[in-house]
Design an enzyme around this catalytic site. Sequence first.
Site, PDB file in Angstrom:
ATOM      1  N   ARG A  26      -6.431   6.990 -18.961  1.00 18.92           N
ATOM      2  CA  ARG A  26      -6.072   7.809 -17.815  1.00 18.92           C
ATOM      3  C   ARG A  26      -4.564   7.927 -17.597  1.00 18.92           C
ATOM      4  O   ARG A  26      -4.053   9.016 -17.322  1.00 18.92           O
ATOM      5  CB  ARG A  26      -6.742   7.167 -16.592  1.00 18.92           C
ATOM      6  CG  ARG A  26      -6.757   7.978 -15.351  1.00 18.92           C
ATOM      7  CD  ARG A  26      -7.388   7.120 -14.247  1.00 18.92           C
ATOM      8  NE  ARG A  26      -6.843   7.475 -12.951  1.00 18.92           N
ATOM      9  CZ  ARG A  26      -7.376   8.397 -12.167  1.00 18.92           C
ATOM     10  NH1 ARG A  26      -8.465   9.039 -12.537  1.00 18.92           N
ATOM     11  NH2 ARG A  26      -6.839   8.682 -11.004  1.00 18.92           N
TER      12      ARG A  26
ATOM     13  N   GLU B 166      -2.419   2.404   5.523  1.00 23.77           N
ATOM     14  CA  GLU B 166      -1.643   2.945   4.395  1.00 23.77           C
ATOM     15  C   GLU B 166      -0.134   2.848   4.613  1.00 23.77           C
ATOM     16  O   GLU B 166       0.639   2.757   3.662  1.00 23.77           O
ATOM     17  CB  GLU B 166      -2.056   4.409   4.138  1.00 23.77           C
ATOM     18  CG  GLU B 166      -1.412   5.011   2.894  1.00 23.77           C
ATOM     19  CD  GLU B 166      -1.953   6.404   2.546  1.00 23.77           C
ATOM     20  OE1 GLU B 166      -3.008   6.797   3.097  1.00 23.77           O
ATOM     21  OE2 GLU B 166      -1.325   7.087   1.734  1.00 23.77           O
TER      22      GLU B 166
ATOM     23  N   SER C 298      -8.454   0.528   0.126  1.00 28.80           N
ATOM     24  CA  SER C 298      -7.541   0.871   1.220  1.00 28.80           C
ATOM     25  C   SER C 298      -8.193   0.859   2.600  1.00 28.80           C
ATOM     26  O   SER C 298      -7.595   0.365   3.562  1.00 28.80           O
ATOM     27  CB  SER C 298      -6.879   2.218   0.954  1.00 28.80           C
ATOM     28  OG  SER C 298      -7.787   3.097   0.358  1.00 28.80           O
ATOM     29  N   LEU C 299      -9.426   1.378   2.722  1.00 25.42           N
ATOM     30  CA  LEU C 299     -10.092   1.315   4.028  1.00 25.42           C
ATOM     31  C   LEU C 299     -10.316  -0.144   4.422  1.00 25.42           C
ATOM     32  O   LEU C 299     -10.172  -0.526   5.584  1.00 25.42           O
ATOM     33  CB  LEU C 299     -11.441   2.061   4.006  1.00 25.42           C
ATOM     34  CG  LEU C 299     -11.394   3.600   3.930  1.00 25.42           C
ATOM     35  CD1 LEU C 299     -12.818   4.170   3.880  1.00 25.42           C
ATOM     36  CD2 LEU C 299     -10.648   4.206   5.103  1.00 25.42           C
TER      37      LEU C 299
END
Lengths: 256, 271
Positions: free
Chosen positions: B23, B108, B124-125
């Site tokens: 990726r 964030e 992240s949450l």
Amino acid sequence: MAVKSDFLVIGSGIAGLSFALKAAEAGRVTLVTKMGPEETNTKYAQGGIASVFSDEDDFELHVRDTLEAGAGLCHEDAVRLVVTSGPERVRELIAWGVEFTRSDNAASNGYDLHLEGGHSRKRILHAADITGAAVERAVLAKVAAHPRIKVFDHHMAIDLITRRKLERRRKGKDRCLGAYVYDTKSGDVEVFVAGATLIATGGSGKVYLITSNPDVASGDGVAMAARAGARIANMEFMQFHPTCLFHPPRGKFSDQ
Amino acid sequence: MLVDAAGREFMHRYDERGSLAPRDIVARAIDAEIKRSGRECVYLDMTRLSADEVKHGFPNIYERCLGFGIDITKDLIPVAPAAHYQCGGVWTDLDAKTTIPGLYAAGEVTCTGLHGANRLASNSLLEAVVFAHRAAQKACAEREPTPEADGIPAWDAGSATDSDESVVVTHNWDEIRRAMQNYVGIVRTDRRLLRARSRIDFIKKEIKDYYWNFVVTKDLLELRNIAVVADLVVTCAMRRRESRGLHYNADCPNPDATQPPRDTIVEDYRY
């Protein structure tokens, strides 16, 4: 007239909302948000929330996967804290009314867990493919109904008010006293004071021409904190989606 | 398959595995191809599949693109790297405290040490709710009285007047975002960072004049903020003399093995 409260929250994503609910147990909370309260980066989170929920998973694996992604720069104490606190915080979201997608798999305690890149086990709780919106909606409803939380929408914090700035010095004892807040509808600027202030303004995708973030993500919190002299770290690490659908800007500030 | 505007496959020019390369290699190749061509995007080509295969295999993408007037059974899909998540930010300790007493941060906007040089998907949450909880616990336990507002001066609009030329804001806004997209994206170089540096320094000066002379608007406040954030991203990127995680500088393409990994810290920012 200054707006006084025990706690001032800047931002209405999941961090700001959940802090507000908890702080409201101890005192009066004022929450400012620059658009309607539901317009946040949280709402656009499509993936889910990673937490150890399966009998086939454990904290050590989640810690290891996180450290591996972080390429040697994670702080292991922070990683362990987040990973081990995860299940309790997720259960709290469920108690607040967030409906994660269920499954009848007993090994995953009744929840449908997704596997995502970089995770060695299935551990992503999700609400179909709109997890962020489901979390935002449920927690916002609780905040809106809370008698000790007052939400000021269409209010944007301009700058933090600190002791050092008031006394025009760069050294010595400091304290955050609140913020100057701009009413985007009336154009007035008001002083908001509080015993404690939380910055929860989310990200800064709008610093780039092409971003997956909503229009509100202009890095207001980082900028305000930096101008107040707070320590800032690791801003070079901006994550990009390499293959985001590209369509040219439709309006001057709108190009999601 | 990834193709250029003429429909030619380009990944094999960058890696023998083509579109199946890892990726980060694909991401850098897309960045290089966009910079080489001077265009704003590359394309995904799904036209080699039959219309039925596309409609049944990728129903959501098919519908979404159709909404933008792109029929992916016939047309190329324009794609480009998009800024998605800020891994750094306001430094906090494990109780979500910043370096300013009475000021907490969560979500964030922060740099808590969880993500390091690259974020693991869907962490992240979780980070947001964990640190919001820690902040609330600490802020309630160490509760301070609400300060008196009397000693705080009201907002000073000075001699600010309504601006008759909003085009300055629009122009600078666009210029910062374009400079960041082109010079501080997936692949950075020393020269690109210097280019971004000089442009942002100039815009910062202009905003300073503008800011004190005109009545504030939301657009102006946001412009002032993205200028600070752009400045911080460039400053941190220039200080890191290695490539690690999400930060890739072609002039120092490997991690620095001569010293332990360290955070890039900005104290006492001057704007």
